[in-house]
Design an enzyme around this catalytic site. Structure first.
Site, PDB file in Angstrom:
ATOM      1  N   GLU A 183      -0.382   7.623  -0.809  1.00 42.49           N
ATOM      2  CA  GLU A 183      -1.203   8.258  -1.851  1.00 42.49           C
ATOM      3  C   GLU A 183      -0.546   9.544  -2.365  1.00 42.49           C
ATOM      4  O   GLU A 183      -0.909  10.046  -3.421  1.00 42.49           O
ATOM      5  CB  GLU A 183      -2.622   8.529  -1.332  1.00 42.49           C
ATOM      6  CG  GLU A 183      -2.743   9.511  -0.172  1.00 42.49           C
ATOM      7  CD  GLU A 183      -2.371   8.929   1.207  1.00 42.49           C
ATOM      8  OE1 GLU A 183      -1.774   7.838   1.255  1.00 42.49           O
ATOM      9  OE2 GLU A 183      -2.684   9.595   2.209  1.00 42.49           O
ATOM     10  N   GLU A 228       8.352  16.322  16.091  1.00 43.64           N
ATOM     11  CA  GLU A 228       8.966  16.048  14.787  1.00 43.64           C
ATOM     12  C   GLU A 228       8.535  17.154  13.827  1.00 43.64           C
ATOM     13  O   GLU A 228       7.335  17.367  13.628  1.00 43.64           O
ATOM     14  CB  GLU A 228       8.493  14.684  14.269  1.00 43.64           C
ATOM     15  CG  GLU A 228       9.110  14.334  12.936  1.00 43.64           C
ATOM     16  CD  GLU A 228       8.753  12.940  12.447  1.00 43.64           C
ATOM     17  OE1 GLU A 228       7.578  12.540  12.544  1.00 43.64           O
ATOM     18  OE2 GLU A 228       9.665  12.253  11.944  1.00 43.64           O
ATOM     19  N   LYS A 279       0.885  -1.186   0.000  1.00 44.48           N
ATOM     20  CA  LYS A 279       0.000   0.000   0.000  1.00 44.48           C
ATOM     21  C   LYS A 279       0.912   1.223   0.000  1.00 44.48           C
ATOM     22  O   LYS A 279       1.418   1.637   1.037  1.00 44.48           O
ATOM     23  CB  LYS A 279      -0.891  -0.041   1.252  1.00 44.48           C
ATOM     24  CG  LYS A 279      -2.212   0.676   1.106  1.00 44.48           C
ATOM     25  CD  LYS A 279      -2.136   2.145   0.773  1.00 44.48           C
ATOM     26  CE  LYS A 279      -1.837   3.026   1.947  1.00 44.48           C
ATOM     27  NZ  LYS A 279      -1.622   4.446   1.565  1.00 44.48           N
ATOM     28  N   CYS A 302      13.345  10.102   8.518  1.00 49.14           N
ATOM     29  CA  CYS A 302      13.158   9.724   9.923  1.00 49.14           C
ATOM     30  C   CYS A 302      14.494   9.665  10.640  1.00 49.14           C
ATOM     31  O   CYS A 302      14.545   9.543  11.848  1.00 49.14           O
ATOM     32  CB  CYS A 302      12.433   8.398  10.017  1.00 49.14           C
ATOM     33  SG  CYS A 302      13.391   7.061   9.329  1.00 49.14           S
TER      34      CYS A 302
HETATM   35  P1  NAD Z   1       1.724   8.856   7.588  1.00 50.91           P
HETATM   36  O1  NAD Z   1       1.707   8.179   8.901  1.00 50.91           O
HETATM   37  O2  NAD Z   1       0.870  10.046   7.395  1.00 50.91           O
HETATM   38  O3  NAD Z   1       1.335   7.824   6.423  1.00 50.91           O
HETATM   39  C1  NAD Z   1       1.939   6.557   6.324  1.00 50.91           C
HETATM   40  C2  NAD Z   1       0.957   5.599   5.659  1.00 50.91           C
HETATM   41  O4  NAD Z   1      -0.209   5.474   6.468  1.00 50.91           O
HETATM   42  C3  NAD Z   1       0.508   6.064   4.289  1.00 50.91           C
HETATM   43  O5  NAD Z   1       0.493   4.956   3.424  1.00 50.91           O
HETATM   44  C4  NAD Z   1      -0.898   6.623   4.537  1.00 50.91           C
HETATM   45  O6  NAD Z   1      -1.767   6.426   3.449  1.00 50.91           O
HETATM   46  C5  NAD Z   1      -1.385   5.835   5.741  1.00 50.91           C
HETATM   47  N1  NAD Z   1      -2.231   6.636   6.657  1.00 50.91           N
HETATM   48  C6  NAD Z   1      -2.192   7.980   6.862  1.00 50.91           C
HETATM   49  N2  NAD Z   1      -3.064   8.337   7.817  1.00 50.91           N
HETATM   50  C7  NAD Z   1      -3.674   7.195   8.239  1.00 50.91           C
HETATM   51  C8  NAD Z   1      -4.665   6.903   9.222  1.00 50.91           C
HETATM   52  N3  NAD Z   1      -5.215   7.858   9.960  1.00 50.91           N
HETATM   53  N4  NAD Z   1      -5.047   5.612   9.390  1.00 50.91           N
HETATM   54  C9  NAD Z   1      -4.486   4.628   8.646  1.00 50.91           C
HETATM   55  N5  NAD Z   1      -3.552   4.859   7.695  1.00 50.91           N
HETATM   56  C10 NAD Z   1      -3.134   6.112   7.488  1.00 50.91           C
HETATM   57  O7  NAD Z   1       3.272   9.214   7.287  1.00 50.91           O
HETATM   58  P2  NAD Z   1       3.861  10.057   6.079  1.00 50.91           P
HETATM   59  O8  NAD Z   1       3.496  11.481   6.287  1.00 50.91           O
HETATM   60  O9  NAD Z   1       3.553   9.413   4.779  1.00 50.91           O
HETATM   61  O10 NAD Z   1       5.428   9.852   6.331  1.00 50.91           O
HETATM   62  C11 NAD Z   1       6.179  10.631   7.210  1.00 50.91           C
HETATM   63  C12 NAD Z   1       6.313   9.978   8.562  1.00 50.91           C
HETATM   64  O11 NAD Z   1       6.885   8.684   8.434  1.00 50.91           O
HETATM   65  C13 NAD Z   1       7.252  10.732   9.504  1.00 50.91           C
HETATM   66  O12 NAD Z   1       6.700  10.750  10.781  1.00 50.91           O
HETATM   67  C14 NAD Z   1       8.524   9.908   9.465  1.00 50.91           C
HETATM   68  O13 NAD Z   1       9.346  10.023  10.609  1.00 50.91           O
HETATM   69  C15 NAD Z   1       7.967   8.539   9.354  1.00 50.91           C
HETATM   70  N6  NAD Z   1       8.954   7.604   8.838  1.00 50.91           N
HETATM   71  C16 NAD Z   1       9.499   6.738   9.735  1.00 50.91           C
HETATM   72  C17 NAD Z   1      10.481   5.861   9.320  1.00 50.91           C
HETATM   73  C18 NAD Z   1      11.122   4.928  10.299  1.00 50.91           C
HETATM   74  O14 NAD Z   1      11.892   4.095   9.884  1.00 50.91           O
HETATM   75  N7  NAD Z   1      10.859   5.010  11.595  1.00 50.91           N
HETATM   76  C19 NAD Z   1      10.881   5.842   7.973  1.00 50.91           C
HETATM   77  C20 NAD Z   1      10.270   6.720   7.083  1.00 50.91           C
HETATM   78  C21 NAD Z   1       9.303   7.598   7.530  1.00 50.91           C
END
Ligand code: NAD
Length: 485
Positions: free
Chosen positions: A177, A376, A174, A282
């Site tokens: 988006e 963050e 997945k 991250c």
């Molecule tokens: P996000 O949490 O908004 O989205 C991640 C995924 O979850 C996406 O596929 C999205 O469609 C889905 N999603 C979003 N909101 C949701 C909800 N309410 N319920 C269920 N699914 C949902 O994250 P992002 O903005 O795409 O990415 C940035 C974040 O990811 C930052 O916080 C970053 O630190 C983190 N990140 C962490 C790592 C790690 O290894 N720890 C690596 C990369 C990114």
């Protein structure tokens, strides 16, 4: 629209989702409409899971030495198509071309690791009693899912897909988006590499499809990478449905700079860590703690930050909402008494006026209670705090709820060891601004940066993507009878 509408990838075919509600995929570089992505429904997920289930018996029974042949070919295809994959990544995510090239190079390294799995998954065998042996072997789980964020459109999918699939699972991916294009291209390359239909599938969507994945009775395990808020939701929902889950969350990484740090090297590392990929990593440095007098190093950090030019060696942040949120953090810190040494607000790039840029930002005299110190930011911003002693710096680092990474800059080995032992983070750097462990070492944080057991890459991922079968066997009936017979 530059590309046609984005389709799901199910059973080896690109298929239009059953829904009609779409969202725009916009390049953060200049606001160009790249494509539209449809938010899939449970009907689409059911179709993907059915395709994966159908493919699983044959794929899981294919010997692992044969399965990894697909990944040797996939690696060659990643190399062959590196420039094209990198420009797609850059277009949809906004990162610079050199950052995108590095991202695809990392995909290649991750795939190399997957090709070594036959060397790592051998089982164990021991004669445990006269004529009786116990043996263990690693068995694939079945249909698994991987939910990924926007900040690494190719690399994070490749944290999971090569290992999970080489180990015999069939996967539903997945994508975010916000950056759905790169994954489709990866699917094409996997198909070209000879991966049987149904082993890898993509279902596009957002919240609803993530919830449906967590609830689907035929999905055995879920890996998630994204923000802590969503990681908690996914971990709770998936495990309450009795699934295996590993959910990586957000971060607030601290760099501790000691007075004996090498000034030039430290300044370059701090500036590169906080601004690389526009701070949307991250593993990015988001807070720095200067221990004692490090003013001359801070001056150099500002000099380095001023060399980072939006639109040249700094990409935009993902969208307008993110740009506004980052600028708001900076303004709030200023209002609370922090000093903005380098200000990235109101950045415009000539010819790319619709791009969502934030320039490099250095904020000094931040106190531990400010939101720029604790939250963050996910932009090219470093918040500098001051501490009199290393223990005071460690107390600030330890108090933050995340635990992805922490680094120390010093020439004193004993002090570095002291900090390694006491920092509360899963990945520690010494004179390294972005301490990402390279393969075969595994990636994973602590505390609120990760929920679940083990790490997402490296050897640790073998545990996550397989289950252990234990057999107790008596080959030879004449061996006599004992308590185990
Ligand atoms: P996000 O949490 O908004 O989205 C991640 C995924 O979850 C996406 O596929 C999205 O469609 C889905 N999603 C979003 N909101 C949701 C909800 N309410 N319920 C269920 N699914 C949902 O994250 P992002 O903005 O795409 O990415 C940035 C974040 O990811 C930052 O916080 C970053 O630190 C983190 N990140 C962490 C790592 C790690 O290894 N720890 C690596 C990369 C990114």
């Amino acid at each position: 629209m530059k590309y046609s509408s984005i389709l799901n990838y199910i059973g080896g075919e690109f298929i239009a989702p059953s829904n009609t509600n779409t969202i725009d995929v916009v390049s953060p570089i200049d606001g160009t409409l790249l494509s539209k992505v449809t938010l899939s429904s449970t009907v689409d997920l059911d179709a993907a899971v059915a395709a994966a289930k159908k493919a699983f018996p044959a794929w899981s029974k294919t010997p692992i030495k044969e399965r990894v042949q697909v990944f040797f070919k996939y690696k060659t295809l990643l190399e062959k198509n590196l420039q094209e994959l990198a420009s797609l990544c850059s277009e949809e995510n906004g990162k610079t071309m050199s950052e995108s090239v590095a991202e695809i190079e990392k995909c290649i390294e991750l795939t190399e690791f997957a090709t070594s799995l036959p060397q790592l998954v051998t089982g164990e065998i021991l004669e445990v009693s006269r004529g009786v042996e116990c043996r263990t072997e690693r068995v694939a789980l079945g249909v698994v899912a991987s939910i990924v964020p926007f900040n690494f459109p190719s690399m994070v999918p490749n944290w999971t897909l090569p290992n999970a699939i080489a180990l015999g699972n069939c996967m539903i991916m997945k994508p975010s988006e916000k950056v759905p294009l790169s994954c489709g291209r990866l699917a094409e390359l996997l198909q070209e590499a000879g991966l049987p239909d149904g082993v890898f599938n993509i279902v596009h969507g957002d919240v609803d499809i993530v919830n449906a994945i967590c609830d689907h009775p035929d999905i055995e395990a879920i890996s998630f990478v994204g923000s802590t808020k969503v990681a908690k939701i996914v971990y709770q929902r998936a495990t309450s449905n009795y699934k295996r889950c590993l959910a990586l969350g957000g971060a607030k990484n601290h760099l501790m700079v000691l007075p004996d740090a090498i000034p030039g090297m430290t300044a370059q590392n701090v500036a590169a860590s906080m601004s690389g990929c526009a701070g949307q990593r991250c593993m990015a440095a988001s807070a720095m703690i200067g221990v004692g007098d490090v003013d001359s190093i801070i001056d150099k950090i500002c000099e380095e930050a001023r060399k980072i030019i939006p639109g040249e060696n700094l990409g935009p942040v993902i969208n307008k909402a993110s740009q506004e949120k980052i600028e708001q953090y900076i303004t709030e810190a200023e209002q609370q008494g922090a000093k903005i040494l380098v200000d990235g607000r109101n950045t415009k790039v000539f010819g790319k006026e619709n791009g969502t840029y934030v320039g490099p930002t250095v904020i000094d005299f931040v106190t531990a209670d400010m939101s720029v110190a604790t939250e963050e930011i996910f932009g090219p911003v470093i918040s500098i705090m001051r501490a009199k002693t290393v223990d005071e710096a460690l107390a600030i680092e330890n108090a933050n709820p995340y635990g992805n990474a922490a680094s120390v800059f010093t020439q004193n080995g004993g002090m570095a060891r002291y900090i390694i032992e006491r920092a509360s983070a899963g990945m520690i750097g010494v004179n390294v601004g972005v301490p990402v462990p390279r393969e075969p070492f595994s990636f994973g944080g602590w505390n609120e940066s990760k929920f679940g057991v083990g790490d997402i890459t490296g050897k640790s991922s073998i545990e996550f993507w397989t289950k252990l079968k234990k057999s107790t066997i008596k080959w030879n009936a004449e061996a006599g009878v004992n308590w185990m017979s």
